[in-house]
Design an enzyme around this catalytic site. Sequence first.
Site, PDB file in Angstrom:
ATOM      1  N   HIS A  33     -14.360 -31.235  18.498  1.00 52.26           N
ATOM      2  CA  HIS A  33     -14.208 -32.608  18.007  1.00 52.26           C
ATOM      3  C   HIS A  33     -13.020 -33.289  18.698  1.00 52.26           C
ATOM      4  CE1 HIS A  33     -14.206 -35.748  14.744  1.00 52.26           C
ATOM      5  NE2 HIS A  33     -12.942 -35.828  15.125  1.00 52.26           N
ATOM      6  N   GLU A  34     -11.890 -32.590  18.729  1.00 55.45           N
ATOM      7  CA  GLU A  34     -10.690 -33.162  19.348  1.00 55.45           C
ATOM      8  C   GLU A  34     -10.842 -33.280  20.862  1.00 55.45           C
ATOM      9  OE1 GLU A  34      -8.419 -34.521  17.592  1.00 55.45           O
ATOM     10  OE2 GLU A  34      -9.256 -33.799  15.705  1.00 55.45           O
ATOM     11  N   HIS A  37     -12.295 -36.548  21.746  1.00 56.45           N
ATOM     12  CA  HIS A  37     -11.275 -37.599  21.854  1.00 56.45           C
ATOM     13  C   HIS A  37     -10.550 -37.516  23.198  1.00 56.45           C
ATOM     14  CE1 HIS A  37     -11.767 -38.859  17.752  1.00 56.45           C
ATOM     15  NE2 HIS A  37     -11.329 -37.723  17.234  1.00 56.45           N
TER      16      HIS A  37
END
Length: 209
Positions: A33-34, A37
């Site tokens: 998920h990170e 980003h």
Amino acid sequence: ELARRLVPGPDGAVAWLVGLVAAVGLFASVLVHELGHAVTARLYGVRTLEIRLWFLGGVAQFKDIPRRRGAEALVALAGPVTSLALGALLWLALPAARGSTATTVLAYLAVTNVGLALFNLLPAIPLDGGRVLRSVLALAMPRLRATNVAVAVSAALAALMGFYGVVTGQLFLIVLAFFVYEAGRSEAQAAFLEHALAGLTSEDLMTPQ
């Protein structure tokens, strides 16, 4: 407990193993998920200093915030989109593992990734939804004001979350509400300092003495 019920084994050994694999998979999912980003931020020329995982989730720390209009929203949305894609892939992989212990882990991680994406879309800083809200507001007002409005929304959601946690006796929700509230305050302070010091140098703020 879920693993123990679905995957019984001698002395719970298999259930413990399934639980361990699921826990590692959860942290790996947060890392992915990170990374969503981080990769998107890189497309805007922003470097990621670190990705930190902890018991409330994870956070990617950027050297700066993308300054292009709407860029912060796209960087913030990249995380939930990545989690949704990962959840879909894990769900599609379920038929291949049907009848094996891996089914439990895959199903858990698929649902968890979808939940992670939806939770992060809540309009509360420092969650992704809060950053999307600020970025959208900044299209129509100064960034400092957009931050203050987003922080006010975050505080309201934190209060509701904390109240619900107290009523239902969920300590985790209370801790999470406190974290969201404090993170929002920190974001507001950082935005104020950035606005106040914009364009100034050390020479403007100091005297030779």
